[in-house]
Design a protein around this motif. Sequence first.
Motif, PDB file in Angstrom:
ATOM      1  N   LYS A   1      11.228  -1.797  -4.411  1.00 19.71           N
ATOM      2  CA  LYS A   1      10.003  -2.071  -5.156  1.00 19.71           C
ATOM      3  C   LYS A   1       9.320  -3.337  -4.654  1.00 19.71           C
ATOM      4  N   ARG A   2      10.069  -4.142  -3.930  1.00 12.20           N
ATOM      5  CA  ARG A   2       9.494  -5.353  -3.362  1.00 12.20           C
ATOM      6  C   ARG A   2      10.015  -5.532  -1.942  1.00 12.20           C
ATOM      7  N   VAL A   3       9.090  -5.856  -1.029  1.00  9.55           N
ATOM      8  CA  VAL A   3       9.453  -6.204   0.341  1.00  9.55           C
ATOM      9  C   VAL A   3       8.646  -7.450   0.702  1.00  9.55           C
ATOM     10  N   GLY A   4       9.320  -8.578   0.842  1.00  9.85           N
ATOM     11  CA  GLY A   4       8.607  -9.825   1.116  1.00  9.85           C
ATOM     12  C   GLY A   4       7.632 -10.119  -0.007  1.00  9.85           C
ATOM     13  N   GLY A   5       6.370 -10.334   0.358  1.00  7.97           N
ATOM     14  CA  GLY A   5       5.351 -10.604  -0.651  1.00  7.97           C
ATOM     15  C   GLY A   5       4.664  -9.367  -1.179  1.00  7.97           C
ATOM     16  N   PHE A   6       5.109  -8.177  -0.763  1.00 10.25           N
ATOM     17  CA  PHE A   6       4.497  -6.926  -1.227  1.00 10.25           C
ATOM     18  C   PHE A   6       5.263  -6.348  -2.407  1.00 10.25           C
ATOM     19  N   ASP A   7       4.514  -5.875  -3.407  1.00  8.57           N
ATOM     20  CA  ASP A   7       5.084  -5.135  -4.531  1.00  8.57           C
ATOM     21  C   ASP A   7       4.569  -3.703  -4.479  1.00  8.57           C
ATOM     22  N   LEU A   8       5.462  -2.746  -4.608  1.00  6.40           N
ATOM     23  CA  LEU A   8       5.077  -1.331  -4.632  1.00  6.40           C
ATOM     24  C   LEU A   8       4.399  -1.040  -5.965  1.00  6.40           C
TER      25      LEU A   8
ATOM     26  N   TRP B   1       2.210   1.830  -6.445  1.00  4.14           N
ATOM     27  CA  TRP B   1       1.991   3.270  -6.663  1.00  4.14           C
ATOM     28  C   TRP B   1       2.846   4.035  -5.680  1.00  4.14           C
ATOM     29  N   ASN B   2       3.633   4.967  -6.190  1.00  5.56           N
ATOM     30  CA  ASN B   2       4.489   5.791  -5.353  1.00  5.56           C
ATOM     31  C   ASN B   2       4.440   7.216  -5.886  1.00  5.56           C
ATOM     32  N   ASP B   3       3.331   7.909  -5.568  1.00  6.20           N
ATOM     33  CA  ASP B   3       3.064   9.244  -6.112  1.00  6.20           C
ATOM     34  C   ASP B   3       3.009   9.197  -7.636  1.00  6.20           C
ATOM     35  N   GLY B   4       2.654   8.044  -8.163  1.00 12.54           N
ATOM     36  CA  GLY B   4       2.621   7.775  -9.598  1.00 12.54           C
ATOM     37  C   GLY B   4       2.786   6.279  -9.800  1.00 12.54           C
ATOM     38  N   PRO B   5       2.488   5.776 -10.999  1.00  6.99           N
ATOM     39  CA  PRO B   5       2.573   4.333 -11.231  1.00  6.99           C
ATOM     40  C   PRO B   5       4.004   3.824 -11.154  1.00  6.99           C
ATOM     41  N   VAL B   6       4.150   2.620 -10.618  1.00  7.28           N
ATOM     42  CA  VAL B   6       5.448   1.954 -10.553  1.00  7.28           C
ATOM     43  C   VAL B   6       5.423   0.808 -11.557  1.00  7.28           C
ATOM     44  N   SER B   7       6.420   0.759 -12.431  1.00  5.00           N
ATOM     45  CA  SER B   7       6.431  -0.277 -13.471  1.00  5.00           C
ATOM     46  C   SER B   7       7.391  -1.391 -13.086  1.00  5.00           C
ATOM     47  N   ARG B   8       7.155  -2.548 -13.668  1.00  2.23           N
ATOM     48  CA  ARG B   8       8.038  -3.693 -13.455  1.00  2.23           C
ATOM     49  C   ARG B   8       9.350  -3.478 -14.180  1.00  2.23           C
ATOM     50  N   GLU B   9      10.439  -3.827 -13.513  1.00  2.00           N
ATOM     51  CA  GLU B   9      11.727  -3.828 -14.206  1.00  2.00           C
ATOM     52  C   GLU B   9      11.841  -5.080 -15.058  1.00  2.00           C
ATOM     53  N   GLU B  10      11.305  -6.162 -14.525  1.00  2.00           N
ATOM     54  CA  GLU B  10      11.255  -7.400 -15.257  1.00  2.00           C
ATOM     55  C   GLU B  10       9.880  -8.002 -15.028  1.00  2.00           C
ATOM     56  N   GLY B  11       9.412  -8.803 -15.928  1.00  2.00           N
ATOM     57  CA  GLY B  11       8.119  -9.420 -15.743  1.00  2.00           C
ATOM     58  C   GLY B  11       7.669 -10.090 -17.008  1.00  2.00           C
ATOM     59  N   PRO B  12       6.468 -10.634 -17.005  1.00  2.00           N
ATOM     60  CA  PRO B  12       5.957 -11.303 -18.196  1.00  2.00           C
ATOM     61  C   PRO B  12       5.749 -10.309 -19.320  1.00  2.00           C
TER      62      PRO B  12
END
Length: 413
Positions: free
Chosen positions: A376-383, A385-396
């Motif tokens: 879901k994350r590679v370096g400074g990139f966050d995935l 959309w992956n054939d549908g919305p991608v939600s945060r596992e953790e976040g604000p």
Amino acid sequence: MSRPKNQNYKGHGLSKGKEREQGAPIRFKTALMNTLMDVLRHRPGWVEVKDEGEWDFYWCDVSWLRENFDHTYMEEHVRISHFRNHYELTRKNYMVKNLKRFRKQLEREAGKLEAAKCDFFPKTFELPSEYHLFVEEFRKNPGITWIMKPVARSQGKGIFLFRRLKDIMDWRKDTRNSDDQKDDIPVENYVAQRYIENPYLIGGRKFDLRVYVLVMSYIPLRAWLYRDGFARFSNTRFTLNSIDDQYVHLTNVAVQKTSPDYHPKKGSKWMLQRFRQYLASKHGPQAVETLFRDMDNIFIKSLQSVQKVIISDKHCFELYGYDILIDQDLKPWLLEVNASPSLTASSQEDYELKTCLLEDTLHVVDMEARLTGREKRVGGFDLMWNDGPVSREEGPPDLSGMGNFVTNTHLGM
């Protein structure tokens, strides 16, 4: 995409049917002499190919793509930096056409509330083809400011603001009578767009945001959002009293660096983290979370609007530069999407951002086949959309009142 191999095709990669051996050098080619070349030349295990010989990775310009893509055979592992009809999103007239069509589709299929999520671009007309529609709209709202933009130019070239229909009539006359417009050459297309007259100002100056989105596939849609970006400021305090002053209204670095009071070392940019912190101090975290979620919506809806018309090819990826304007109500507006965002650095901070951006782009493109496909994350990139919305596992915490779903983006964090 399968292409028959014949004498008209230039082959790239290894012999057909073979995979690149594990640990073999990755041969790259590019004509861009900026931060990109620095990153490619310093990447371990990558070697430069200067002629039109075999390459595994080509960061090409769009003119090469237009002339050569259909005549180039690519092996399975080969990657190239543009989708062949990228202009469906990156030409200003096509972008608006596709967004309007997508909005109508959403209204038919999901209703007006869902369609309203596409209301993030100013009222726009293509000229000369929609000239009469534009005149009708112009006369409904006398006195407001409009902006004219050539559909296929960049760096602020050819842009002007106007409030009188006479200015458009003079423009039409000039384009028809200019020496370089022969009878068999069509008039250059422009868009006439309602100008955002109430931009959010910092220190009295106008700015817009440059945000980076990496698309690895359109079918299925797989898109990544970069955490870093920047706000680009004008050097002159904003006023609507002087619509002819490009230093007031155009935030492009190519324009601003010609300003008499431009400071080359200081530049005219804020990193997105600084911008987000500034807004939070002025308006609170909830308003900022809502604004950045509205920007997520822009990225996703704009990509969905072209998903069915972009020719998706497994060899292609695209790093887009989105230009977003914020108004005084903290509403984000999509100005344009760039297929070739500038990779030239205007300051040391800019150089560091762009080299990290490019290194992370290459990590996601993954020529080395190191990723599992579940990241879901590679370096400074966050995935996002992956054939549908991608939600945060953790976040604000979700502060919008829209439920527990929070898009997997961390822009400006």
